[in-house]
Design an enzyme around this catalytic site. Structure first.
Site, mmCIF file in Angstrom:
data_model
loop_
_atom_site.group_PDB
_atom_site.id
_atom_site.type_symbol
_atom_site.label_atom_id
_atom_site.label_comp_id
_atom_site.label_asym_id
_atom_site.label_seq_id
_atom_site.Cartn_x
_atom_site.Cartn_y
_atom_site.Cartn_z
ATOM 1 N N CYS A 87 0.848 -1.190 0.000
ATOM 2 C CA CYS A 87 0.000 0.000 0.000
ATOM 3 C C CYS A 87 0.884 1.240 0.000
ATOM 4 C CB CYS A 87 -0.900 -0.007 1.234
ATOM 5 S SG CYS A 87 -2.006 1.413 1.300
ATOM 6 N N CYS A 110 -0.377 3.177 -6.782
ATOM 7 C CA CYS A 110 -1.393 2.675 -5.861
ATOM 8 C C CYS A 110 -1.644 1.241 -6.314
ATOM 9 C CB CYS A 110 -2.677 3.497 -5.960
ATOM 10 S SG CYS A 110 -4.084 2.748 -5.108
HETATM 11 N N1 DGL Z 1 -3.869 0.354 -2.529
HETATM 12 C C1 DGL Z 1 -3.485 1.475 -1.732
HETATM 13 C C2 DGL Z 1 -2.234 2.170 -2.262
HETATM 14 O O1 DGL Z 1 -1.369 1.513 -2.816
HETATM 15 C C3 DGL Z 1 -4.543 2.426 -1.236
HETATM 16 C C4 DGL Z 1 -5.846 2.549 -1.921
HETATM 17 C C5 DGL Z 1 -6.874 3.197 -1.021
HETATM 18 O O2 DGL Z 1 -7.221 2.568 -0.022
HETATM 19 O O3 DGL Z 1 -7.261 4.340 -1.296
HETATM 20 O O4 DGL Z 1 -2.057 3.346 -2.097
#
Ligand code: DGL
Length: 214
Positions: free
Chosen positions: A70, A176
Site C-alpha cells: 500500500c 497505488c
Molecule cells: N492500494 C493502496 C495504495 O497503494 C490504497 C488505496 C486506497 O485505499 O485508497 O495506495
C-alpha cells in the site's frame, strides 16, 4: 516460511498473487482492511489507528515479514511502523526514481491517492530523484473506490490518461496497488506513447533478498 501481505483492499491481492507466482514454499497471510478502504482520502493518523492492530495480528500469526502492499501506508507511516514492529517490512512506494531515469521527454505521470501525493515521503522522492523532471499528477481520487467496488468507468480512466499523454508524458507510474488491476487498460491506452511502471517485480526481488537473510 509465513509472510503477511497488507493493503486497504484488493491491491493486496494483486501483489500477493504476483508473490505466489514467483516464490515457492511460502505461506501468505493476506490482510485487507475492507472495513476502512479507501485509505487514500484519510489522514495518516487515522490510517495508523487501523494499521497498527492489523500488523500486530500478522506478527501474532507468526509472519516473519510483512509486505506493505500500500503506497498510501508506506509514504505516510513507514517510519512509525518500523519503530513499532521489529520484523522486516518490505514496503511499496511510488517508483519516482526508476521513472525519472527512464523518461526521455522529461515528463512523467504519477497516478496515486491524494494522501500519497500529499505525503512528505513522496515530496522527498520527487526532490531527491526527479528535481529536473516535470511530474503530472492526474486526479485519481475516485479510482481505488471504483476498483474496490468493481465499478470501473473506463471512460474516466481513458480521459485522464489521454490528457497526460497529450501533455507529453512518456512514463506512467502506477503508485497505488489498486491500479494494478487496471494496468492492462492503461498499457493499451499508452501503447507507443508511454511505458507503464508498477512495482511487483521489484518488490518480489526485494522480498527474496530479505527472506534469504532470515
Ligand atoms: N492500494 C493502496 C495504495 O497503494 C490504497 C488505496 C486506497 O485505499 O485508497 O495506495
Amino acid at each position: 516460511m509465513k509472510i503477511g501481505v497488507f493493503d486497504s483492499g484488493v491491491g493486496g491481492l494483486s501483489v500477493a498473487n504476483a508473490i505466489k507466482a514467483s516464490i515457492d514454499d511460502i505461506e501468505i497471510v493476506l490482510r485487507e482492511d475492507k472495513e476502512h478502504v479507501p485509505y487514500g482520502t484519510r489522514s495518516p493518523q487515522e490510517i495508523l489507528g487501523f494499521v497498527t492492530p492489523i500488523f500486530q495480528e500478522l506478527v501474532d500469526a507468526g509472519c516473519q515479514v510483512i509486505v506493505v502492499a500500500c503506497n498510501t501506508v508506506t509514504t505516510t507511516l513507514i517510519e512509525d511502523l518500523r519503530k513499532q514492529f521489529s520484523i522486516p517490512l518490505v514496503a511499496i512506494e511510488p517508483m519516482v526514481k526508476p521513472a525519472a531515469a527512464l523518461t526521455k521527454s522529461k515528463t512523467i505521470v504519477v497516478c496515486a491517492t491524494p494522501t500519497t501525493l500529499a505525503s512528505p515521503r513522496y515530496d522527498w522522492l520527487k526532490q531527491e530523484y526527479a528535481e529536473s523532471i516535470n511530474i503530472l499528477e492526474p486526479d485519481c481520487s475516485d479510482w481505488s473506490s471504483m476498483i474496490e467496488d468493481d465499478t470501473v468507468d473506463q471512460q474516466t480512466i481513458a480521459t485522464r490518461i489521454n490528457e497526460v499523454l497529450t501533455d507529453g508524458a512518456d512514463v506512467i507510474v502506477l503508485a497505488c496497488t489498486h491500479y494494478h488491476w487496471i494496468e492492462d487498460e492503461i498499457v493499451e491506452l499508452a501503447r507507443g506513447k508511454a511505458e507503464v511502471m508498477q512495482p511487483e517485480t521489484a518488490i518480489i526481488e526485494q522480498l527474496k533478498r530479505v527472506l534469504a537473510r532470515l
